[in-house]
Design a protein around this motif. Structure first.
Motif, short mmCIF file in Angstrom:
data_model
loop_
_atom_site.label_atom_id
_atom_site.label_comp_id
_atom_site.label_asym_id
_atom_site.label_seq_id
_atom_site.Cartn_x
_atom_site.Cartn_y
_atom_site.Cartn_z
N ARG A 314 0.92 -1.10 -0.15
CA ARG A 314 0.21 0.15 0.01
C ARG A 314 0.79 1.35 0.02
O ARG A 314 0.61 2.16 -0.61
CB ARG A 314 -0.76 -0.07 1.37
CG ARG A 314 -0.36 0.16 2.45
CD ARG A 314 -1.32 0.16 3.69
NE ARG A 314 -0.62 0.54 4.86
CZ ARG A 314 -1.18 0.56 6.05
NH1 ARG A 314 -2.64 0.61 6.29
NH2 ARG A 314 -0.61 0.93 7.36
N GLU A 315 1.96 1.31 0.66
CA GLU A 315 2.93 2.30 0.47
C GLU A 315 3.50 2.77 -0.80
O GLU A 315 3.46 3.82 -1.18
CB GLU A 315 4.06 1.93 1.62
CG GLU A 315 3.57 2.21 3.18
CD GLU A 315 3.28 0.60 3.65
OE1 GLU A 315 2.97 0.52 4.69
OE2 GLU A 315 3.16 -0.26 2.75
N HIS A 316 3.68 1.61 -1.33
CA HIS A 316 4.21 1.78 -2.73
C HIS A 316 2.99 2.54 -3.74
O HIS A 316 3.27 3.31 -4.46
CB HIS A 316 4.70 0.74 -3.53
CG HIS A 316 6.01 0.46 -3.01
ND1 HIS A 316 6.38 -0.05 -1.73
CD2 HIS A 316 7.27 0.39 -3.78
CE1 HIS A 316 7.59 -0.38 -1.66
NE2 HIS A 316 8.33 0.03 -2.60
N VAL A 317 2.02 2.12 -3.58
CA VAL A 317 0.49 2.39 -4.35
C VAL A 317 0.55 4.10 -3.94
O VAL A 317 0.37 4.70 -4.87
CB VAL A 317 -0.62 1.67 -4.03
CG1 VAL A 317 -1.75 2.31 -4.83
CG2 VAL A 317 -0.64 0.11 -4.48
N CYS A 318 0.43 4.30 -2.74
CA CYS A 318 0.25 5.81 -2.22
C CYS A 318 1.22 6.61 -2.85
O CYS A 318 0.99 7.76 -3.50
CB CYS A 318 0.15 5.72 -0.81
SG CYS A 318 0.08 7.42 -0.15
N PHE A 319 2.50 6.29 -3.04
CA PHE A 319 3.68 7.06 -3.41
C PHE A 319 3.50 7.18 -4.89
O PHE A 319 3.59 8.42 -5.38
CB PHE A 319 4.91 6.39 -3.11
CG PHE A 319 6.27 7.19 -3.79
CD1 PHE A 319 6.66 8.42 -3.42
CD2 PHE A 319 6.81 6.55 -5.05
CE1 PHE A 319 7.91 9.16 -3.82
CE2 PHE A 319 7.82 7.10 -5.33
CZ PHE A 319 8.28 8.24 -4.97
N ALA A 320 3.22 6.34 -5.43
CA ALA A 320 3.10 6.29 -7.11
C ALA A 320 1.82 7.06 -7.39
O ALA A 320 1.85 8.05 -8.42
CB ALA A 320 2.85 4.87 -7.63
N MET A 321 0.90 7.18 -6.75
CA MET A 321 -0.45 7.94 -7.02
C MET A 321 -0.14 9.30 -6.58
O MET A 321 -0.72 10.39 -7.51
CB MET A 321 -1.73 7.47 -6.22
CG MET A 321 -1.96 6.15 -6.46
SD MET A 321 -3.12 6.13 -8.01
CE MET A 321 -4.58 6.54 -7.38
N ILE A 322 0.71 9.64 -5.67
CA ILE A 322 1.00 11.07 -5.42
C ILE A 322 1.94 11.68 -6.41
O ILE A 322 1.60 12.83 -6.91
CB ILE A 322 1.64 11.31 -4.09
CG1 ILE A 322 0.72 10.83 -3.01
CG2 ILE A 322 2.35 12.63 -3.80
CD1 ILE A 322 1.14 10.77 -1.56
N VAL A 351 1.65 6.93 -12.92
CA VAL A 351 0.32 6.17 -13.67
C VAL A 351 0.93 4.73 -14.03
O VAL A 351 -0.04 3.73 -13.87
CB VAL A 351 0.05 6.85 -14.81
CG1 VAL A 351 -1.06 6.17 -15.68
CG2 VAL A 351 -0.69 8.11 -14.37
N SER A 352 1.94 4.52 -14.72
CA SER A 352 2.34 3.19 -15.12
C SER A 352 2.67 2.27 -14.01
O SER A 352 2.59 1.23 -13.92
CB SER A 352 3.75 3.31 -16.08
OG SER A 352 3.08 4.14 -17.20
N ALA A 353 3.27 2.85 -12.95
CA ALA A 353 3.82 1.84 -11.64
C ALA A 353 2.53 1.36 -10.89
O ALA A 353 2.71 0.31 -10.29
CB ALA A 353 4.81 2.75 -10.90
N THR A 354 1.63 2.07 -10.98
CA THR A 354 0.46 2.10 -9.79
C THR A 354 -0.26 0.67 -10.24
O THR A 354 -0.09 -0.35 -9.19
CB THR A 354 -0.47 2.97 -9.81
OG1 THR A 354 0.11 4.38 -9.31
CG2 THR A 354 -1.51 2.48 -8.69
N PRO A 355 -0.53 0.13 -11.20
CA PRO A 355 -1.31 -1.12 -11.34
C PRO A 355 -0.53 -2.24 -10.84
O PRO A 355 -1.04 -3.13 -10.09
CB PRO A 355 -1.72 -1.10 -12.88
CG PRO A 355 -1.61 0.29 -13.27
CD PRO A 355 -0.63 0.89 -12.53
#
Length: 441
Positions: A314-322, A351-355
């Motif tokens: 989740r931390e990686h998802v949050c960072f990528a979205m920001i 955008v590319s990293a999040t999925p």
């Protein structure tokens, strides 16, 4: 890591991943090439920016309606036949976009509504492809490998733009046989999908037990490992299809994916138009439009590896979205072409990293048919913003005359998704425990 694990995973990787990347490459190219066709198509068909955005987004309404049924069909009939069906049907429909005007003349339906109908049919045809592949990968790869294999699979998105953008820009200059460049673009870029549909039937293997290209010991190890993980998940929590579709974690993942795709498709469908506004040629538009996806590919690989190493999903998802939110919103606040393109490159990293960072999260608590349904639900709900994002961009462009307002709205939505991502609660011990359990058997 045991020698048999290294050997088996390497074989599976080389057998499946390059082929699946090529399949998604042609799928994504057919999905977004309308952005380049727009440079000529809007004038030819008499489409406004809002009508174009509405039509581009209709794809995702059909996608939403048929995503879950399509993924359940894949689980029932097998990936090989169902993916081949998907690729063949979307290839045919994609080619029909070249003949919107003749279809309109023959039926008496306006160009605008023929465009809308074909985008909707394309969504029906392609529904289930992406979540089907994500589910298919859970049948072949243990949990600890999934972020990196999903990242590898989704490299097709930036690569389809890196390669496809210059090609699409160049195809706009082709004329002949009474067809303009935008029509040839649709025809020529649809052909690979139709060809690949037949290759899928002969190449893909549905499950490890059917893999003649694996040794007996390799099949036994892989099936044992995957079954141990399945039992571990079921022991912790077993979800029916109904519960999976209403689980708060599934809904939260859906919201995060919704926010991401608003920015992803809202920008992607208008990126060639934004770049064309810099005063460059069609071919130069293609080259410059590819640049953000080079950065996206790098970010996808690096953050995917970091997520698998630390299991801090989740931390990686949050960072990528920001990162994505800052880039998208920032591009709306500046006027220099260099700064706009630079900020869009930054946004594409997120955008590319999040999925590939997000998909291992539901895979960690969903199993079997509930996994097929839950993954499809996340993808279908998330892709609804594939309708909202482009429509908002087109509507606000018509209303204000610039893309500033649209980019700011998309940036704010993406930031909201990043905040919600931090509420996702999935035990990282579940992945490591399943790995230990498999090793003990």
């Amino acid at each position: 890591m045991e020698e048999i694990e290294t050997r088996t995973i390497r074989k599976v990787m080389w057998r499946l991943m390059p082929f699946l990347v090529v399949c998604y490459f042609v799928a994504y190219l057919d999905r977004v090439n309308v952005g380049f066709a727009k440079l000529q198509m809007n004038a030819a068909l008499g489409l406004s920016e809002a009508a174009y955005g509405f039509g581009a987004g209709l794809f995702f309404i059909a996608y939403f309606l048929l995503e879950v049924p399509s993924n359940l069909a894949l689980d029932k009939f097998g990936a090989r036949l169902w993916i081949a069906r998907i690729m063949f049907s979307w290839g045919l429909i994609s080619a029909l976009f070249a003949f919107i005007q003749p279809i309109s003349a023959a039926t008496g339906i306006s160009n605008e509504y023929v465009f809308f109908a074909l985008r909707f049919l394309l969504g029906i045809a392609e529904a289930g492809f992406f979540p089907g592949i994500i589910f298919y990968l859970t049948l072949w790869f243990p949990s600890v490998y999934r972020a990196r294999v999903v990242a590898m699979f989704m490299l097709a998105i930036p690569f389809s733009s890196i390669v496809g953008a210059p090609v699409s820009g160049a195809l706009l200059n082709i004329t002949g046989a009474g067809l303009d460049g935008w029509q040839w673009l649709f025809i020529l870029e649809a052909l690979p999908s139709i060809v690949m549909a037949f290759v899928v039937i002969f190449y893909l293997t549905d499950r490890p037990g059917q893999a003649k290209w694996l040794g007996a010991d390799e099949k036994a190890w892989l099936e044992t490992r995957l079954e141990a993980e399945r039992k571990q998940k079921v022991a912790v929590e077993h979800l029916s299809i109904g519960k999976a579709l209403s689980d708060p974690r599934v809904l939260a993942c859906s919201f995060v994916y919704f926010c991401l795709n608003a920015a992803s498709y809202g920008v992607a469908f208008f990126l060639p138009t934004i770049v064309k506004g810099f005063g460059v040629s069609n071919f130069q538009t293609g080259l410059l439009s590819a640049l953000p996806f080079v950065f996206g590919a790098i970010g996808m690989v690096l953050l995917g590896r970091s997520s698998d190493r630390t299991l801090k999903r989740r931390e990686h998802v949050c960072f990528a979205m920001i990162v994505a939110a800052v880039g998208v919103a920032g591009a709306g606040l500046v006027s220099s072409p260099v700064l706009i393109l630079g900020l869009l490159c930054l946004s594409q990293i997120g955008v590319s990293a999040t999925p590939p960072l997000l998909w291992p999260i539901p895979s960690a608590f969903l199993t079997g048919t509930s996994a097929a349904a839950g993954i499809a639900a996340i993808n279908s709900i998330g892709n609804l913003s594939g309708f909202a994002g482009p429509y908002v961009m087109g509507y606000l462009k018509d209303l204000t005359g610039t893309f500033t307002a649209g980019l700011l709205v998309l940036g704010a939505v993406t930031l909201a998704g990043g905040i919600v991502a931090m509420t996702l609660k999935v035990s990282r011990d579940l992945e490591t425990t399943a790995t230990k359990a498999a090793a003990a058997e």
